[in-house]
Design a protein around this motif. Sequence first.
Motif, short mmCIF file in Angstrom:
data_model
loop_
_atom_site.label_atom_id
_atom_site.label_comp_id
_atom_site.label_asym_id
_atom_site.label_seq_id
_atom_site.Cartn_x
_atom_site.Cartn_y
_atom_site.Cartn_z
N GLU A 47 46.46 4.89 -23.63
CA GLU A 47 46.64 3.96 -21.95
C GLU A 47 47.27 4.03 -20.93
O GLU A 47 47.76 5.88 -20.98
N SER A 48 46.94 3.73 -19.43
CA SER A 48 47.85 4.54 -18.47
C SER A 48 49.30 4.44 -18.72
O SER A 48 49.53 3.14 -19.66
N GLY A 49 49.40 5.27 -18.44
CA GLY A 49 51.32 6.11 -18.88
C GLY A 49 51.49 6.31 -19.91
O GLY A 49 52.31 7.27 -19.86
N SER A 57 45.00 14.69 -30.40
CA SER A 57 43.99 13.57 -30.90
C SER A 57 44.95 12.21 -29.15
O SER A 57 46.02 12.57 -29.41
N CYS A 58 43.84 11.93 -28.39
CA CYS A 58 45.07 10.71 -27.48
C CYS A 58 44.01 9.04 -27.85
O CYS A 58 43.87 8.26 -27.10
N VAL A 79 46.64 8.80 -16.11
CA VAL A 79 47.10 7.35 -14.30
C VAL A 79 46.10 6.60 -14.63
O VAL A 79 46.27 5.86 -13.58
N GLU A 80 44.88 7.14 -14.85
CA GLU A 80 44.29 5.90 -14.64
C GLU A 80 43.03 6.06 -16.20
O GLU A 80 43.00 6.95 -16.58
N ARG A 81 41.96 4.92 -16.59
CA ARG A 81 41.40 5.07 -17.85
C ARG A 81 40.06 5.07 -17.10
O ARG A 81 40.03 3.20 -16.57
N ASN A 82 38.86 5.08 -17.88
CA ASN A 82 37.42 3.79 -17.10
C ASN A 82 37.24 2.72 -18.33
O ASN A 82 36.75 3.36 -19.05
N LEU A 102 36.23 9.66 -18.75
CA LEU A 102 36.92 9.21 -19.49
C LEU A 102 38.37 7.94 -19.16
O LEU A 102 38.60 6.94 -18.80
N MET A 103 39.25 9.66 -18.63
CA MET A 103 40.84 9.03 -17.84
C MET A 103 40.30 10.19 -16.85
O MET A 103 40.26 10.75 -16.74
#
Length: 128
Positions: A47-49, A57-58, A79-82, A102-103
């Motif tokens: 998640e963003s944030g 692992s994320c 701060v951003e994800r696709n 991805l992000m």
Amino acid sequence: MSTIPEQLRYSETHEWVEDLGSGRYRVGITHHAQELLGDLVYVELPESGREVQAGTSCGVLESVKAASDLFAPLTGMVVERNEALSEHPEWLNEDPYGRAWLMVLEAPPGSIAELLDAAAYRRLIEGQ
């Protein structure tokens, strides 16, 4: 033969990192990684944030073969994800260095100095 763009940096867990400037870094998986995984069918991104730690692992990438962890190549904040990848996971196979990013992470400037350059990443995958 895997495509390895010279301007990117790489993790040993097969993520690529592009320096966007001002402590922002775009992250994706390498051409080699998507070849190993096969046809991707599902992507779970952080998640963003969310704060992530390098080497942990994320997220999850799921292919017709298996599920695989997505590892953070840097310590920082997402701060951003696709978001489009949830509808189009196949983009990871079609365009891993383009629309299938991805992000974006916010991390201390210079963080990518610890990562592999293209020549070192090429040696890594040739040795596997």
